[in-house]
Design an enzyme around this catalytic site. Sequence first.
Site, PDB file in Angstrom:
ATOM      1  N   PRO A   2     -10.373  32.619  19.471  1.00 56.40           N
ATOM      2  CA  PRO A   2      -9.441  33.190  20.430  1.00 56.40           C
ATOM      3  C   PRO A   2      -8.268  32.258  20.746  1.00 56.40           C
ATOM      4  O   PRO A   2      -8.391  31.044  20.609  1.00 56.40           O
ATOM      5  CB  PRO A   2     -10.308  33.407  21.661  1.00 56.40           C
ATOM      6  CG  PRO A   2     -11.345  32.338  21.565  1.00 56.40           C
ATOM      7  CD  PRO A   2     -11.602  32.139  20.094  1.00 56.40           C
ATOM      8  N   GLU A   3      -7.147  32.841  21.137  1.00 56.25           N
ATOM      9  CA  GLU A   3      -5.975  32.076  21.531  1.00 56.25           C
ATOM     10  C   GLU A   3      -5.883  32.087  23.053  1.00 56.25           C
ATOM     11  O   GLU A   3      -6.792  32.556  23.737  1.00 56.25           O
ATOM     12  CB  GLU A   3      -4.730  32.664  20.858  1.00 56.25           C
ATOM     13  CG  GLU A   3      -4.853  32.669  19.326  1.00 56.25           C
ATOM     14  CD  GLU A   3      -3.686  33.298  18.596  1.00 56.25           C
ATOM     15  OE1 GLU A   3      -2.565  33.295  19.132  1.00 56.25           O
ATOM     16  OE2 GLU A   3      -3.893  33.808  17.478  1.00 56.25           O
ATOM     17  N   LYS A  58      -6.151  26.227  25.210  1.00 52.06           N
ATOM     18  CA  LYS A  58      -7.274  27.047  24.754  1.00 52.06           C
ATOM     19  C   LYS A  58      -8.626  26.499  25.238  1.00 52.06           C
ATOM     20  O   LYS A  58      -9.671  26.969  24.808  1.00 52.06           O
ATOM     21  CB  LYS A  58      -7.275  27.117  23.216  1.00 52.06           C
ATOM     22  CG  LYS A  58      -5.997  27.691  22.623  1.00 52.06           C
ATOM     23  CD  LYS A  58      -6.067  27.700  21.102  1.00 52.06           C
ATOM     24  CE  LYS A  58      -4.742  28.086  20.472  1.00 52.06           C
ATOM     25  NZ  LYS A  58      -4.825  28.111  19.000  1.00 52.06           N
ATOM     26  N   ARG A 262      -2.197  29.240   6.355  1.00 50.76           N
ATOM     27  CA  ARG A 262      -2.423  30.365   7.263  1.00 50.76           C
ATOM     28  C   ARG A 262      -1.701  31.608   6.750  1.00 50.76           C
ATOM     29  O   ARG A 262      -0.541  31.551   6.338  1.00 50.76           O
ATOM     30  CB  ARG A 262      -1.903  30.042   8.673  1.00 50.76           C
ATOM     31  CG  ARG A 262      -2.379  28.721   9.235  1.00 50.76           C
ATOM     32  CD  ARG A 262      -3.892  28.649   9.386  1.00 50.76           C
ATOM     33  NE  ARG A 262      -4.386  29.596  10.355  1.00 50.76           N
ATOM     34  CZ  ARG A 262      -4.474  29.360  11.661  1.00 50.76           C
ATOM     35  NH1 ARG A 262      -4.068  28.202  12.159  1.00 50.76           N
ATOM     36  NH2 ARG A 262      -4.982  30.258  12.471  1.00 50.76           N
TER      37      ARG A 262
END
Length: 274
Positions: A2-3, A58, A262
């Site tokens: 998760p961000e 985060k 990415r």
Amino acid sequence: MPELPEVETVRRGLEKLILGKKISSIEVHYPKMIKTDLGEFRKEVPGQVIESIGRRGKYLLFYLTDKVLISHLRMEGKYFYYPDQIPERKHAHVFIRFEDGGTLVYEDVRKFGTMELLTPELLKSYFISKKLGPEPTKKDFDLLTFEKALKKSKKPIKTHLLDQTLVVGLGNIYVDEVLWRAKVHPAKSSQLITGKEARAIHEQTISVLEQAVDKGGSTIRTYTNAFGEDGTMQDFHQVYDKAGQACSRCGSIIEKIQLGGRGTHFCPRCQRRS
């Protein structure tokens, strides 16, 4: 994943579920997850009360009676609270039991998540060592400082935004969304970003992350909040995971490339490199 929006959503959920509860015991089934001394961790956590829950980038911060538990969810980490009986969970690794009979369970399919226990006075130096940038808010995220930092780096702007030094909280999904909204090519060198582009990236970083928090984060594969609910921000994505589809702004076909390892989505017309 998760961000920042997902972590903030989890934080808000946990705040409603476990604030003020006293920890009676803790079980750790995957010791490598604990980055401080395991014996000390098991000894110090029981007896602590969860007084507040914060976030830095985060990282989730559980402020206890006289300690701070720092939790990083990494790729697949999740927290679930069970007021009484705990169902069989294959990927449950840490069990925080409370005096009232409830249990907070940390699950992580990939086992990449980490937990550390610090005294409050070490928290500032801990995050300084991580070289984290400011929070993505109008108050903390200074445009001039951002522009100066860009001029000192040859990194592609996407890679630079991902490293958490310019601003915290952006991961692969939201960087793609920010750069699409700002009309900046993800591979453009940071030092070549114009003043107009820097202002757009700055503005859209704050805007996208605020919207994502409001929508409860993005559920792409497995993310859920502390209540087991999906986020809805994925319904508002304009470019991420839309390779081969028409750009909603200009109609060109969204492309996907690899950048710094990415998967990266962008519109070749809206986000020209030169």
